[in-house]
Design a protein around this motif. Structure first.
Motif, short mmCIF file in Angstrom:
data_model
loop_
_atom_site.label_atom_id
_atom_site.label_comp_id
_atom_site.label_asym_id
_atom_site.label_seq_id
_atom_site.Cartn_x
_atom_site.Cartn_y
_atom_site.Cartn_z
N THR A 10 0.84 -1.13 0.13
CA THR A 10 0.26 -0.31 -0.43
C THR A 10 0.90 1.42 -0.12
O THR A 10 2.08 0.99 -0.12
N CYS A 11 0.32 1.89 0.12
CA CYS A 11 0.90 3.48 -0.02
C CYS A 11 1.57 4.39 1.38
O CYS A 11 2.37 5.21 1.55
N ALA A 12 1.25 2.98 2.25
CA ALA A 12 2.48 3.59 3.64
C ALA A 12 3.26 3.13 3.18
O ALA A 12 4.40 3.76 4.06
N LEU A 13 4.01 2.41 1.74
CA LEU A 13 5.64 2.89 1.98
C LEU A 13 5.71 4.02 1.59
O LEU A 13 7.40 3.91 2.07
N ALA A 14 5.65 4.87 0.84
CA ALA A 14 6.30 5.95 0.60
C ALA A 14 5.93 6.72 2.51
O ALA A 14 7.55 7.80 2.83
N VAL A 15 5.37 5.97 3.48
CA VAL A 15 6.02 7.00 4.97
C VAL A 15 6.70 6.19 5.19
O VAL A 15 7.38 6.73 6.05
N ARG A 16 7.03 5.27 4.89
CA ARG A 16 8.30 4.21 5.57
C ARG A 16 9.35 4.95 4.93
O ARG A 16 10.65 5.14 6.04
N ASN A 47 -7.94 4.50 13.10
CA ASN A 47 -8.37 5.30 11.79
C ASN A 47 -10.06 4.58 11.56
O ASN A 47 -9.85 3.44 10.72
N PRO A 48 -10.71 6.30 11.93
CA PRO A 48 -11.93 5.56 11.64
C PRO A 48 -12.67 4.41 9.43
O PRO A 48 -13.64 3.95 9.07
N LYS A 49 -11.31 5.26 9.01
CA LYS A 49 -11.69 5.16 7.87
C LYS A 49 -10.79 3.80 7.40
O LYS A 49 -11.24 3.17 6.63
N GLY A 50 -11.05 2.90 8.47
CA GLY A 50 -9.96 1.79 7.99
C GLY A 50 -9.15 0.96 7.21
O GLY A 50 -9.52 0.19 6.47
N ARG A 51 -8.11 2.16 7.25
CA ARG A 51 -6.89 2.29 5.80
C ARG A 51 -6.17 2.45 6.86
O ARG A 51 -5.76 2.41 7.70
N VAL A 52 -4.96 2.42 5.39
CA VAL A 52 -3.87 2.77 6.33
C VAL A 52 -3.51 3.38 5.17
O VAL A 52 -3.76 3.55 3.73
N PRO A 53 -2.09 4.05 5.39
CA PRO A 53 -1.84 4.65 6.67
C PRO A 53 -2.55 4.71 7.79
O PRO A 53 -2.93 6.23 7.13
N THR A 166 6.34 4.59 -5.14
CA THR A 166 5.31 3.83 -4.43
C THR A 166 4.20 3.55 -5.58
O THR A 166 4.06 1.87 -5.76
N VAL A 167 3.58 5.08 -5.98
CA VAL A 167 2.62 4.65 -6.47
C VAL A 167 3.21 3.55 -8.38
O VAL A 167 2.62 2.92 -8.73
N ALA A 168 4.30 3.99 -8.87
CA ALA A 168 5.16 3.72 -9.92
C ALA A 168 5.10 1.77 -9.63
O ALA A 168 4.63 1.31 -10.43
N SER A 169 5.49 1.40 -8.26
CA SER A 169 5.08 -0.45 -7.57
C SER A 169 4.48 -0.57 -8.32
O SER A 169 4.51 -2.07 -8.38
N TRP A 170 3.29 0.22 -8.90
CA TRP A 170 1.55 -0.93 -8.50
C TRP A 170 1.49 -0.54 -10.29
O TRP A 170 0.26 -1.60 -10.64
N LEU A 171 2.24 -0.94 -11.61
CA LEU A 171 2.53 -0.36 -12.68
C LEU A 171 2.01 -2.14 -13.14
O LEU A 171 1.51 -2.37 -14.05
N LYS A 172 3.29 -2.65 -12.84
CA LYS A 172 3.35 -3.87 -13.39
C LYS A 172 2.16 -5.07 -12.70
O LYS A 172 0.88 -5.90 -14.08
N SER A 173 1.47 -4.50 -11.88
CA SER A 173 -0.09 -5.22 -11.33
C SER A 173 -0.87 -5.00 -12.21
O SER A 173 -2.54 -4.99 -11.98
N ASP A 174 -1.28 -3.43 -12.61
CA ASP A 174 -2.38 -3.32 -13.42
C ASP A 174 -2.21 -3.55 -15.08
O ASP A 174 -2.71 -2.44 -15.80
#
Length: 202
Positions: A10-16, A47-53, A166-174
């Motif tokens: 997830t985009c939590a990697l960017a924060v890490r 987190n009431p949104k139920g998401r990360v980060p 982080t977001v570029a790492s999703w390209l392959k799966s897309d």
């Protein structure tokens, strides 16, 4: 001490990455999406949104990746992870907003099409559009945001670079070949050489 609630992929990697770059004292808590941990009362209290980060700070809990990245950059100014001038900072936030409001949403139509439609045929139609939409998004990034230097903000490395990585790492799966975007691909390779990125990935 900061506490980052994250899920791999997830985009939590960017924060890490930002926390590692800033040498910020922090601990990590993994949220198991497969087990539905994000919907438990315990996590919804964080987190009431139920998401990360989600990032627990001494002042309170913050959510949404652009906000967390801005917080880390401003809380640890000695790391130089964001421009000090108003225009440069706004330019960084412009990029963050584009990733969050447009690119992330385009990507999410593939794994989470059920957010937008109940009918299987409608979900399938949205999923078929994902490769084209992600290609369009990254063509803009290639020509508009990586035109002036090795990093998103030109010569200055910033928290925006971890977000793009982080977001570029999703390209392959897309279903999109990152090689279509030579500047984005080169940016990814530069990021992989950074010790902070290597620690975050480990």
């Amino acid at each position: 001490m900061l506490t980052l609630y994250y899920t791999p992929g997830t985009c939590a990697l960017a924060v890490r990455i930002a926390l590692e770059e800033a040498a910020a004292p922090h601990q990590l808590v993994r949220v198991d999406f497969a087990a539905g941990q994000q919907r438990t009362p315990e996590y919804l209290a964080i987190n009431p949104k139920g998401r990360v980060p989600a990032l627990v700070t001494p002042q309170g809990t913050l959510t949404e990746t652009p906000a967390l990245l801005a917080y880390v950059a401003q809380a640890f100014p000695q790391a130089g992870l964001a421009p000090a001038d108003p225009y440069g900072f706004a330019r960084m936030q412009e990029f963050h907003s584009y990733l969050a409001s447009t690119v992330h949403v385009a990507h999410a139509h593939r794994p989470r099409a059920s957010r937008w439609a109940d009918e299987p045929e409608a979900q399938a139609a949205m999923q078929r559009k994902v490769p084209q939409n992600m290609t369009d998004c990254f063509q803009l990034i290639e020509t508009h945001y990586l035109s002036e230097g090795p990093w998103v903000l030109g010569d200055q490395y910033s928290v925006a670079d971890g977000y793009l990585f982080t977001v570029a790492s999703w390209l392959k799966s897309d279903g999109v070949d990152i090689a279509l975007f030579p500047k984005v691909h080169a940016h990814t390779q530069r990021m992989l050489q950074r010790p902070a990125v290597q620690r975050a990935l480990a």
